[in-house]
Design a protein around this motif. Structure first.
Motif, PDB file in Angstrom:
ATOM      1  N   PRO A 115      28.034  44.518  40.081  1.00 50.03           N
ATOM      2  CA  PRO A 115      27.449  44.890  41.379  1.00 50.03           C
ATOM      3  C   PRO A 115      28.524  45.124  42.448  1.00 50.03           C
ATOM      4  O   PRO A 115      29.546  44.426  42.486  1.00 50.03           O
ATOM      5  CB  PRO A 115      26.591  43.674  41.743  1.00 50.03           C
ATOM      6  CG  PRO A 115      26.323  42.980  40.446  1.00 50.03           C
ATOM      7  CD  PRO A 115      27.532  43.238  39.595  1.00 50.03           C
ATOM      8  N   ALA A 116      28.292  46.081  43.309  1.00 47.12           N
ATOM      9  CA  ALA A 116      29.268  46.473  44.338  1.00 47.12           C
ATOM     10  C   ALA A 116      29.624  45.321  45.277  1.00 47.12           C
ATOM     11  O   ALA A 116      30.760  45.242  45.758  1.00 47.12           O
ATOM     12  CB  ALA A 116      28.726  47.654  45.138  1.00 47.12           C
ATOM     13  N   TYR A 117      28.684  44.413  45.550  1.00 48.63           N
ATOM     14  CA  TYR A 117      28.965  43.328  46.486  1.00 48.63           C
ATOM     15  C   TYR A 117      30.054  42.369  45.973  1.00 48.63           C
ATOM     16  O   TYR A 117      30.623  41.599  46.739  1.00 48.63           O
ATOM     17  CB  TYR A 117      27.700  42.547  46.840  1.00 48.63           C
ATOM     18  CG  TYR A 117      27.050  41.829  45.683  1.00 48.63           C
ATOM     19  CD1 TYR A 117      27.520  40.588  45.251  1.00 48.63           C
ATOM     20  CD2 TYR A 117      25.959  42.385  45.026  1.00 48.63           C
ATOM     21  CE1 TYR A 117      26.921  39.932  44.185  1.00 48.63           C
ATOM     22  CE2 TYR A 117      25.358  41.738  43.966  1.00 48.63           C
ATOM     23  CZ  TYR A 117      25.849  40.517  43.548  1.00 48.63           C
ATOM     24  OH  TYR A 117      25.257  39.867  42.493  1.00 48.63           O
ATOM     25  N   MET A 118      30.366  42.424  44.688  1.00 51.86           N
ATOM     26  CA  MET A 118      31.400  41.540  44.135  1.00 51.86           C
ATOM     27  C   MET A 118      32.818  42.071  44.378  1.00 51.86           C
ATOM     28  O   MET A 118      33.787  41.321  44.279  1.00 51.86           O
ATOM     29  CB  MET A 118      31.184  41.329  42.639  1.00 51.86           C
ATOM     30  CG  MET A 118      29.969  40.514  42.312  1.00 51.86           C
ATOM     31  SD  MET A 118      29.871  40.212  40.530  1.00 51.86           S
ATOM     32  CE  MET A 118      28.380  39.235  40.449  1.00 51.86           C
ATOM     33  N   ARG A 152      28.940  32.046  42.398  1.00 48.08           N
ATOM     34  CA  ARG A 152      28.878  31.589  43.788  1.00 48.08           C
ATOM     35  C   ARG A 152      30.024  32.221  44.596  1.00 48.08           C
ATOM     36  O   ARG A 152      29.819  32.700  45.711  1.00 48.08           O
ATOM     37  CB  ARG A 152      28.959  30.060  43.838  1.00 48.08           C
ATOM     38  CG  ARG A 152      28.774  29.485  45.242  1.00 48.08           C
ATOM     39  CD  ARG A 152      28.698  27.964  45.236  1.00 48.08           C
ATOM     40  NE  ARG A 152      27.458  27.510  44.587  1.00 48.08           N
ATOM     41  CZ  ARG A 152      27.404  26.780  43.478  1.00 48.08           C
ATOM     42  NH1 ARG A 152      28.499  26.366  42.892  1.00 48.08           N
ATOM     43  NH2 ARG A 152      26.243  26.437  42.949  1.00 48.08           N
ATOM     44  N   GLN A 153      31.219  32.229  44.021  1.00 47.24           N
ATOM     45  CA  GLN A 153      32.392  32.723  44.738  1.00 47.24           C
ATOM     46  C   GLN A 153      32.374  34.242  44.952  1.00 47.24           C
ATOM     47  O   GLN A 153      32.966  34.735  45.905  1.00 47.24           O
ATOM     48  CB  GLN A 153      33.669  32.330  44.000  1.00 47.24           C
ATOM     49  CG  GLN A 153      33.914  30.829  44.026  1.00 47.24           C
ATOM     50  CD  GLN A 153      35.104  30.448  43.195  1.00 47.24           C
ATOM     51  OE1 GLN A 153      36.225  30.853  43.487  1.00 47.24           O
ATOM     52  NE2 GLN A 153      34.866  29.674  42.146  1.00 47.24           N
ATOM     53  N   VAL A 154      31.708  34.970  44.060  1.00 51.18           N
ATOM     54  CA  VAL A 154      31.678  36.431  44.211  1.00 51.18           C
ATOM     55  C   VAL A 154      30.399  36.917  44.879  1.00 51.18           C
ATOM     56  O   VAL A 154      30.103  38.121  44.891  1.00 51.18           O
ATOM     57  CB  VAL A 154      31.920  37.156  42.862  1.00 51.18           C
ATOM     58  CG1 VAL A 154      33.309  36.853  42.330  1.00 51.18           C
ATOM     59  CG2 VAL A 154      30.846  36.814  41.841  1.00 51.18           C
ATOM     60  N   GLY A 155      29.621  36.009  45.468  1.00 52.63           N
ATOM     61  CA  GLY A 155      28.495  36.405  46.324  1.00 52.63           C
ATOM     62  C   GLY A 155      27.160  36.604  45.635  1.00 52.63           C
ATOM     63  O   GLY A 155      26.210  37.066  46.269  1.00 52.63           O
ATOM     64  N   PHE A 156      27.042  36.252  44.378  1.00 50.52           N
ATOM     65  CA  PHE A 156      25.782  36.473  43.645  1.00 50.52           C
ATOM     66  C   PHE A 156      24.606  35.782  44.326  1.00 50.52           C
ATOM     67  O   PHE A 156      23.538  36.364  44.451  1.00 50.52           O
ATOM     68  CB  PHE A 156      25.937  35.960  42.210  1.00 50.52           C
ATOM     69  CG  PHE A 156      24.689  36.097  41.375  1.00 50.52           C
ATOM     70  CD1 PHE A 156      24.366  37.311  40.801  1.00 50.52           C
ATOM     71  CD2 PHE A 156      23.829  35.022  41.190  1.00 50.52           C
ATOM     72  CE1 PHE A 156      23.209  37.440  40.032  1.00 50.52           C
ATOM     73  CE2 PHE A 156      22.683  35.134  40.426  1.00 50.52           C
ATOM     74  CZ  PHE A 156      22.364  36.357  39.845  1.00 50.52           C
ATOM     75  N   PHE A 157      24.794  34.559  44.780  1.00 52.92           N
ATOM     76  CA  PHE A 157      23.688  33.803  45.354  1.00 52.92           C
ATOM     77  C   PHE A 157      23.425  34.144  46.821  1.00 52.92           C
ATOM     78  O   PHE A 157      22.462  33.659  47.404  1.00 52.92           O
ATOM     79  CB  PHE A 157      23.944  32.292  45.193  1.00 52.92           C
ATOM     80  CG  PHE A 157      24.003  31.879  43.750  1.00 52.92           C
ATOM     81  CD1 PHE A 157      22.855  31.859  42.977  1.00 52.92           C
ATOM     82  CD2 PHE A 157      25.210  31.553  43.153  1.00 52.92           C
ATOM     83  CE1 PHE A 157      22.896  31.498  41.638  1.00 52.92           C
ATOM     84  CE2 PHE A 157      25.268  31.181  41.824  1.00 52.92           C
ATOM     85  CZ  PHE A 157      24.111  31.158  41.046  1.00 52.92           C
TER      86      PHE A 157
END
Length: 160
Positions: A115-118, A152-157
């Protein structure tokens, strides 16, 4: 030669052989982590037996031999060009070696399905790896790390 003398010499010989095996295994693992730090995929792959099995919780099934290891580390170093490793502790138990280490970097070049947000997220993970060494090569490696910590660190949650 007396029986106690023969026993003593056999113990010395077995201890020497055992220490030599420990030394070779330790050097192999030291070389492995130096190659990881240098992103030297060729040197990393050279430490594995052709039939070696490598397991990690983020793969489906095992990777096999130098080809499987090459595929994995080429991907890791491409997606996280600043990927670093720091060994915390090593327990040498003959042909089995347990290594606790951290690994981390910035997910600068995520793979196509990521996913782009990562993108550009920094992460650091605590690992435990169990290596089995035979005849100077890694024949099995099993890695353990907390996948939830990575997510958690790459923004998944943080996604809604």
């Amino acid at each position: 030669m007396s029986k106690p003398a023969i026993t003593f010499y056999l113990l010395v010989l077995l201890t020497t052989i055992g220490n030599c095996a420990f030394s070779q295994s330790s050097k192999l693992i030291d070389d492995h982590f130096k190659a990881l730090a240098n992103h030297d995929v060729k040197a990393i792959a050279a430490g594995y037996d052709d039939s070696a099995k490598v397991f990690s919780p983020n793969w489906e099934g095992a990777k096999t031999g130098p080809a499987g290891v090459t595929e994995v580390y080429m991907r890791y170093f491409a997606s996280t060009p600043d990927l670093s490793y720091k060994v915390m502790d090593v327990i040498n138990a003959g042909q089995d070696i347990v290594v606790e280490y951290t690994s981390g970097g910035t997910l600068s070049n995520p793979e196509g399905s990521t996913p782009a947000y990562m993108k550009d997220k920094k992460y650091t993970l605590n690992y435990c790896a169990v290596f089995t060494v035979k005849n100077g090569k890694i024949i099995k490696e099993t890695d353990y790390f907390d996948q939830v910590a990575f997510l958690r660190q790459v923004g998944f949650f943080d996604q809604k």
